[in-house]
Motif scaffolding. Structure first.
Motif, PDB file in Angstrom:
ATOM      1  N   LEU A   1      59.748  48.813  35.174  1.00  0.00           N
ATOM      2  CA  LEU A   1      59.065  48.236  36.336  1.00  0.00           C
ATOM      3  C   LEU A   1      58.073  47.151  35.938  1.00  0.00           C
ATOM      4  N   LYS A   2      57.813  47.015  34.651  1.00  0.00           N
ATOM      5  CA  LYS A   2      56.821  46.051  34.186  1.00  0.00           C
ATOM      6  C   LYS A   2      57.445  44.668  34.060  1.00  0.00           C
ATOM      7  N   GLN A   3      56.772  43.678  34.627  1.00  0.00           N
ATOM      8  CA  GLN A   3      57.258  42.300  34.592  1.00  0.00           C
ATOM      9  C   GLN A   3      56.551  41.463  33.530  1.00  0.00           C
ATOM     10  N   ILE A   4      55.460  41.984  32.987  1.00  0.00           N
ATOM     11  CA  ILE A   4      54.735  41.273  31.933  1.00  0.00           C
ATOM     12  C   ILE A   4      54.633  42.204  30.730  1.00  0.00           C
ATOM     13  N   SER A   5      55.110  41.748  29.604  1.00  0.00           N
ATOM     14  CA  SER A   5      55.047  42.564  28.393  1.00  0.00           C
ATOM     15  C   SER A   5      53.658  42.476  27.772  1.00  0.00           C
ATOM     16  N   SER A   6      53.339  43.456  26.953  1.00  0.00           N
ATOM     17  CA  SER A   6      52.055  43.438  26.248  1.00  0.00           C
ATOM     18  C   SER A   6      51.950  42.205  25.355  1.00  0.00           C
ATOM     19  N   THR A   7      53.069  41.843  24.735  1.00  0.00           N
ATOM     20  CA  THR A   7      53.072  40.682  23.839  1.00  0.00           C
ATOM     21  C   THR A   7      52.756  39.397  24.591  1.00  0.00           C
ATOM     22  N   GLU A   8      53.350  39.222  25.766  1.00  0.00           N
ATOM     23  CA  GLU A   8      53.096  38.016  26.554  1.00  0.00           C
ATOM     24  C   GLU A   8      51.633  37.949  26.990  1.00  0.00           C
ATOM     25  N   ALA A   9      51.102  39.072  27.453  1.00  0.00           N
ATOM     26  CA  ALA A   9      49.709  39.090  27.897  1.00  0.00           C
ATOM     27  C   ALA A   9      48.758  38.852  26.728  1.00  0.00           C
ATOM     28  N   GLN A  10      49.041  39.463  25.585  1.00  0.00           N
ATOM     29  CA  GLN A  10      48.192  39.275  24.409  1.00  0.00           C
ATOM     30  C   GLN A  10      48.226  37.828  23.932  1.00  0.00           C
ATOM     31  N   THR A  11      49.387  37.201  24.007  1.00  0.00           N
ATOM     32  CA  THR A  11      49.487  35.801  23.607  1.00  0.00           C
ATOM     33  C   THR A  11      48.645  34.909  24.510  1.00  0.00           C
ATOM     34  N   PHE A  12      48.704  35.168  25.804  1.00  0.00           N
ATOM     35  CA  PHE A  12      47.871  34.412  26.750  1.00  0.00           C
ATOM     36  C   PHE A  12      46.396  34.553  26.398  1.00  0.00           C
ATOM     37  N   CYS A  13      45.982  35.785  26.148  1.00  0.00           N
ATOM     38  CA  CYS A  13      44.564  36.042  25.879  1.00  0.00           C
ATOM     39  C   CYS A  13      44.124  35.449  24.540  1.00  0.00           C
ATOM     40  N   GLN A  14      44.981  35.515  23.546  1.00  0.00           N
ATOM     41  CA  GLN A  14      44.652  34.910  22.258  1.00  0.00           C
ATOM     42  C   GLN A  14      44.488  33.397  22.396  1.00  0.00           C
ATOM     43  N   ASN A  15      45.352  32.787  23.194  1.00  0.00           N
ATOM     44  CA  ASN A  15      45.266  31.340  23.404  1.00  0.00           C
ATOM     45  C   ASN A  15      43.972  30.938  24.099  1.00  0.00           C
ATOM     46  N   HIS A  16      43.437  31.860  24.902  1.00  0.00           N
ATOM     47  CA  HIS A  16      42.215  31.557  25.649  1.00  0.00           C
ATOM     48  C   HIS A  16      40.995  32.286  25.089  1.00  0.00           C
ATOM     49  N   LYS A  17      41.184  32.932  23.954  1.00  0.00           N
ATOM     50  CA  LYS A  17      40.088  33.566  23.223  1.00  0.00           C
ATOM     51  C   LYS A  17      39.346  34.619  24.047  1.00  0.00           C
ATOM     52  N   ILE A  18      40.121  35.464  24.701  1.00  0.00           N
ATOM     53  CA  ILE A  18      39.545  36.598  25.425  1.00  0.00           C
ATOM     54  C   ILE A  18      40.289  37.860  24.999  1.00  0.00           C
ATOM     55  N   GLN A  19      39.641  39.002  25.176  1.00  0.00           N
ATOM     56  CA  GLN A  19      40.256  40.268  24.788  1.00  0.00           C
ATOM     57  C   GLN A  19      41.188  40.772  25.888  1.00  0.00           C
ATOM     58  N   TYR A  20      42.236  41.471  25.485  1.00  0.00           N
ATOM     59  CA  TYR A  20      43.193  42.014  26.453  1.00  0.00           C
ATOM     60  C   TYR A  20      43.293  43.532  26.323  1.00  0.00           C
ATOM     61  N   PHE A  21      43.368  44.191  27.491  1.00  0.00           N
ATOM     62  CA  PHE A  21      43.526  45.635  27.543  1.00  0.00           C
ATOM     63  C   PHE A  21      44.554  45.974  28.620  1.00  0.00           C
ATOM     64  N   GLU A  22      45.237  47.079  28.437  1.00  0.00           N
ATOM     65  CA  GLU A  22      46.070  47.625  29.498  1.00  0.00           C
ATOM     66  C   GLU A  22      45.443  48.937  29.952  1.00  0.00           C
ATOM     67  N   ALA A  23      45.538  49.197  31.248  1.00  0.00           N
ATOM     68  CA  ALA A  23      44.865  50.365  31.801  1.00  0.00           C
ATOM     69  C   ALA A  23      45.617  50.867  33.024  1.00  0.00           C
ATOM     70  N   SER A  24      45.228  52.030  33.470  1.00  0.00           N
ATOM     71  CA  SER A  24      45.779  52.594  34.704  1.00  0.00           C
ATOM     72  C   SER A  24      44.647  53.190  35.526  1.00  0.00           C
ATOM     73  N   ALA A  25      44.415  52.610  36.691  1.00  0.00           N
ATOM     74  CA  ALA A  25      43.415  53.182  37.590  1.00  0.00           C
ATOM     75  C   ALA A  25      43.881  54.530  38.120  1.00  0.00           C
ATOM     76  N   LYS A  26      45.187  54.731  38.167  1.00  0.00           N
ATOM     77  CA  LYS A  26      45.742  55.983  38.691  1.00  0.00           C
ATOM     78  C   LYS A  26      45.484  57.149  37.748  1.00  0.00           C
ATOM     79  N   THR A  27      45.769  56.952  36.465  1.00  0.00           N
ATOM     80  CA  THR A  27      45.633  58.049  35.499  1.00  0.00           C
ATOM     81  C   THR A  27      44.313  57.996  34.734  1.00  0.00           C
TER      82      THR A  27
END
Length: 223
Positions: free
Chosen positions: A128-154
């Motif tokens: 069900l995920k449309q964005i991989s961790s690798t893609e999100a991490q690459t975006f954040c590295q390019n913009h020099k910000i930290q990336y986390f994955e989380a779940s408000a549900k759990t």
């Protein structure tokens, strides 16, 4: 115990229905509400945490994600010390919007604001995920910000993200934080700010904020 607590402001931004309200309530109340109305204007809650045995209060600001409220949301960037850019990892559009949100934060927030990107709904099946961790991490590295994955549900990684943010804020803003007399700010109290598009004032401390409650629209905010 110290008579005063340090207070830091963290603002959550992102498209509507990415789960900003759910993240705030999970962190401040340890609760999850799968269906609720979308935020109109601004709402915030507080929670006291401890770092190295010292109390620290986080004011966590929940902002409306709809386009028509962005001019209002930008006003709150000016006093933010930390910003969480939220997106829904099951909706590519919300990830594609991150650059626009990041540009707004950099334009209107202080130069030394701490920015994290957070992919919500990490509990979903990988199919069900449309964005991989690798893609999100690459975006954040390019913009020099930290990336986390989380779940408000759990509650996955929710406390950890705010603890990490608080640790950085205390180091970076030790001389700029608010100080509030102990017990003047109560944990888990939601304070809604009613705003109009012509509003230009900055938010007040919680003890002096408007407690009338912000109106909610009829949209369901999926978390």
């Amino acid at each position: 115990m110290a008579e005063y607590d340090q207070v830091y402001r963290v603002v959550l931004v992102g498209d509507t229905n990415v789960g900003k309200t759910c993240v705030v309530k999970q962190f401040c109340n340890s609760s999850f509400e799968p269906e609720h109305s979308a935020t109109i204007g601004i709402d915030f809650m507080t929670r006291t945490i401890e770092l190295s045995g010292e109390p620290l209060i986080l004011q966590v600001w929940d902002t409306a994600g709809q386009d028509r409220y962005q001019s209002i949301t930008r006003q709150y960037f000016r006093r933010a010390q930390g910003v969480l850019l939220l997106f829904d990892i099951s909706k590519r559009k919300t990830f594609d919007s991150l650059l626009s949100w990041l540009d707004q934060v950099k334009q209107f927030a202080p130069n030394n604001v701490i920015i994290f990107a957070v992919g919500n709904k990490a509990d979903l099946d990988d199919t069900l995920k449309q964005i991989s961790s690798t893609e999100a991490q690459t975006f954040c590295q390019n913009h020099k910000i930290q990336y986390f994955e989380a779940s408000a549900k759990t509650s996955q990684n929710i406390d950890m993200i705010f603890q990490e943010m608080a640790s950085i804020l205390r180091k970076e803003f030790a001389n700029e934080c608010l100080f509030n007399q102990r017990n003047k700010i109560r944990d888990s109290k939601s304070t809604a700010i009613q705003l109009t598009s012509s509003s230009s004032s900055c938010p007040r401390d919680q003890r002096g904020a408007d407690n009338n409650g912000a109106k909610k629209n009829e949209e369901c905010c999926s978390c």
